[in-house]
Design a protein around this motif. Sequence first.
Motif, PDB file in Angstrom:
ATOM      1  N   ALA A 112     -50.302  21.116  -4.810  1.00 57.95           N
ATOM      2  CA  ALA A 112     -50.455  21.547  -3.414  1.00 57.95           C
ATOM      3  C   ALA A 112     -49.478  22.672  -3.091  1.00 57.95           C
ATOM      4  O   ALA A 112     -49.822  23.629  -2.392  1.00 57.95           O
ATOM      5  N   ARG A 113     -48.259  22.582  -3.628  1.00 59.34           N
ATOM      6  CA  ARG A 113     -47.274  23.647  -3.381  1.00 59.34           C
ATOM      7  C   ARG A 113     -47.716  24.962  -4.024  1.00 59.34           C
ATOM      8  O   ARG A 113     -47.563  26.028  -3.442  1.00 59.34           O
ATOM      9  N   ARG A 114     -48.292  24.858  -5.230  1.00 57.58           N
ATOM     10  CA  ARG A 114     -48.787  26.092  -5.865  1.00 57.58           C
ATOM     11  C   ARG A 114     -49.933  26.686  -5.057  1.00 57.58           C
ATOM     12  O   ARG A 114     -49.996  27.892  -4.852  1.00 57.58           O
ATOM     13  N   GLU A 115     -50.852  25.841  -4.570  1.00 62.28           N
ATOM     14  CA  GLU A 115     -51.965  26.324  -3.751  1.00 62.28           C
ATOM     15  C   GLU A 115     -51.431  26.957  -2.459  1.00 62.28           C
ATOM     16  O   GLU A 115     -51.905  27.990  -2.007  1.00 62.28           O
ATOM     17  N   TYR A 116     -50.404  26.326  -1.877  1.00 61.84           N
ATOM     18  CA  TYR A 116     -49.775  26.871  -0.674  1.00 61.84           C
ATOM     19  C   TYR A 116     -49.265  28.289  -0.927  1.00 61.84           C
ATOM     20  O   TYR A 116     -49.506  29.205  -0.144  1.00 61.84           O
ATOM     21  N   TRP A 117     -48.561  28.460  -2.035  1.00 61.26           N
ATOM     22  CA  TRP A 117     -47.968  29.763  -2.324  1.00 61.26           C
ATOM     23  C   TRP A 117     -49.044  30.807  -2.661  1.00 61.26           C
ATOM     24  O   TRP A 117     -48.893  31.983  -2.359  1.00 61.26           O
ATOM     25  N   ARG A 118     -50.135  30.351  -3.274  1.00 57.07           N
ATOM     26  CA  ARG A 118     -51.242  31.266  -3.556  1.00 57.07           C
ATOM     27  C   ARG A 118     -51.813  31.799  -2.229  1.00 57.07           C
ATOM     28  O   ARG A 118     -52.021  33.005  -2.059  1.00 57.07           O
ATOM     29  N   GLN A 119     -52.036  30.904  -1.271  1.00 60.60           N
ATOM     30  CA  GLN A 119     -52.559  31.311   0.040  1.00 60.60           C
ATOM     31  C   GLN A 119     -51.544  32.175   0.789  1.00 60.60           C
ATOM     32  O   GLN A 119     -51.903  33.137   1.463  1.00 60.60           O
ATOM     33  N   LYS A 120     -50.282  31.794   0.666  1.00 58.69           N
ATOM     34  CA  LYS A 120     -49.203  32.544   1.337  1.00 58.69           C
ATOM     35  C   LYS A 120     -49.196  34.001   0.864  1.00 58.69           C
ATOM     36  O   LYS A 120     -49.104  34.925   1.670  1.00 58.69           O
ATOM     37  N   CYS A 121     -49.306  34.193  -0.436  1.00 55.39           N
ATOM     38  CA  CYS A 121     -49.311  35.555  -0.987  1.00 55.39           C
ATOM     39  C   CYS A 121     -50.495  36.355  -0.443  1.00 55.39           C
ATOM     40  O   CYS A 121     -50.360  37.522  -0.105  1.00 55.39           O
ATOM     41  N   GLU A 122     -51.648  35.709  -0.349  1.00 50.54           N
ATOM     42  CA  GLU A 122     -52.819  36.422   0.145  1.00 50.54           C
ATOM     43  C   GLU A 122     -52.688  36.740   1.639  1.00 50.54           C
ATOM     44  O   GLU A 122     -52.941  37.864   2.076  1.00 50.54           O
ATOM     45  N   ALA A 123     -52.257  35.766   2.437  1.00 54.45           N
ATOM     46  CA  ALA A 123     -52.121  35.982   3.882  1.00 54.45           C
ATOM     47  C   ALA A 123     -51.046  37.019   4.179  1.00 54.45           C
ATOM     48  O   ALA A 123     -51.169  37.804   5.122  1.00 54.45           O
ATOM     49  N   HIS A 124     -49.999  37.034   3.378  1.00 56.51           N
ATOM     50  CA  HIS A 124     -48.889  37.938   3.653  1.00 56.51           C
ATOM     51  C   HIS A 124     -49.305  39.393   3.511  1.00 56.51           C
ATOM     52  O   HIS A 124     -48.708  40.272   4.131  1.00 56.51           O
ATOM     53  N   GLY A 125     -50.335  39.639   2.715  1.00 57.19           N
ATOM     54  CA  GLY A 125     -50.853  40.992   2.603  1.00 57.19           C
ATOM     55  C   GLY A 125     -51.298  41.529   3.955  1.00 57.19           C
ATOM     56  O   GLY A 125     -51.071  42.699   4.284  1.00 57.19           O
ATOM     57  N   GLU A 126     -51.914  40.648   4.763  1.00 54.07           N
ATOM     58  CA  GLU A 126     -52.365  41.055   6.094  1.00 54.07           C
ATOM     59  C   GLU A 126     -51.182  41.312   7.020  1.00 54.07           C
ATOM     60  O   GLU A 126     -51.169  42.261   7.792  1.00 54.07           O
ATOM     61  N   MET A 148     -39.603  35.919  -3.234  1.00 55.65           N
ATOM     62  CA  MET A 148     -40.190  34.612  -3.558  1.00 55.65           C
ATOM     63  C   MET A 148     -41.642  34.771  -3.997  1.00 55.65           C
ATOM     64  O   MET A 148     -42.102  34.129  -4.941  1.00 55.65           O
ATOM     65  N   MET A 149     -42.356  35.647  -3.275  1.00 54.22           N
ATOM     66  CA  MET A 149     -43.764  35.853  -3.615  1.00 54.22           C
ATOM     67  C   MET A 149     -43.895  36.564  -4.959  1.00 54.22           C
ATOM     68  O   MET A 149     -44.787  36.249  -5.752  1.00 54.22           O
ATOM     69  N   ALA A 150     -42.988  37.512  -5.185  1.00 50.46           N
ATOM     70  CA  ALA A 150     -43.014  38.229  -6.471  1.00 50.46           C
ATOM     71  C   ALA A 150     -42.797  37.246  -7.619  1.00 50.46           C
ATOM     72  O   ALA A 150     -43.490  37.294  -8.644  1.00 50.46           O
ATOM     73  N   ALA A 151     -41.841  36.327  -7.436  1.00 48.17           N
ATOM     74  CA  ALA A 151     -41.551  35.338  -8.471  1.00 48.17           C
ATOM     75  C   ALA A 151     -42.746  34.419  -8.694  1.00 48.17           C
ATOM     76  O   ALA A 151     -43.082  34.063  -9.826  1.00 48.17           O
ATOM     77  N   PHE A 152     -43.416  34.058  -7.601  1.00 51.68           N
ATOM     78  CA  PHE A 152     -44.594  33.182  -7.730  1.00 51.68           C
ATOM     79  C   PHE A 152     -45.710  33.892  -8.494  1.00 51.68           C
ATOM     80  O   PHE A 152     -46.340  33.314  -9.382  1.00 51.68           O
TER      81      PHE A 152
END
Length: 254
Positions: free
Chosen positions: A62-76, A142-146
């Motif tokens: 779930a944490r990995r899925e969270y970070w995947r979504q976070k990276c995508e949303a952060h683009g916006e 953090m996102m770069a590391a993920f």
Amino acid sequence: MTIDNPIAEQIAGWLQTAQEAVVFTGAGMSTESGIPDFRSPGGVWAKYQPVMFQDFVSSDAARREYWRQKCEAHGEFGAARPNTGHKVLANWEAAGRLRAVITQNIDGLHQAAGSRRVLELHGTAMEIVCLSCERRFEPEPMMAAFRETGTAPHCEACGGYLKSATVSFGQSLPEAVLAEAWQLARKSDLFLVLGSSLVVEPAASLPRFARQHGARLVIINRDPTEQDATAQAVLHEPLGAALAEIDRSLQPRA
Ligand code: ZN
């Protein structure tokens, strides 16, 4: 929007004499900055199931899925800049016309425009927080590391789980911020709702509470809301244009 909108002039007149004007902003405040309402078609949550807080703390997947979504949303968010409406509000605060902005938005655009007293009811996506020691971090590294490792980042100080400093589904709103928002609403003599359809709590209750304690209620939103009938003034206009119009109608302060 017409040049001489009598409602905008009326609102300007109230703002002129208000001592405790407070603004409440929702997703509609940021659409003119290119940030889609996350619940709308095209928003992140129309595509993905958001990760519940309970799952985040209990499951590495779930944490990995969270970070995947976070990276995508952060683009916006990353490319977004404050719009005319954000700037008008920052100017009003600087001129002493506005006490504070209470917002449901997590994009940091009020602060980027220069607003100083911003109550973020849903936290901010502009910071990462450790759930154990509450240390805060910049999101980009953090996102770069993920992206590089595919593993959810941990706090370098204590090893705790790292998450956006936002309020996730299943997580409660920050108590101190909420208490301050209620206090502002109680003292307010002019309460402006901007870009919120007033359906979720506390968005639905704060304007009602302000009105019950003597505030004039103004609602500016693209679509009608359930509280339009109880507001002293309602505009269904694009926010940037409406706020610029009100701003033009203000008399310079003596
Ligand atoms: Zn920590």
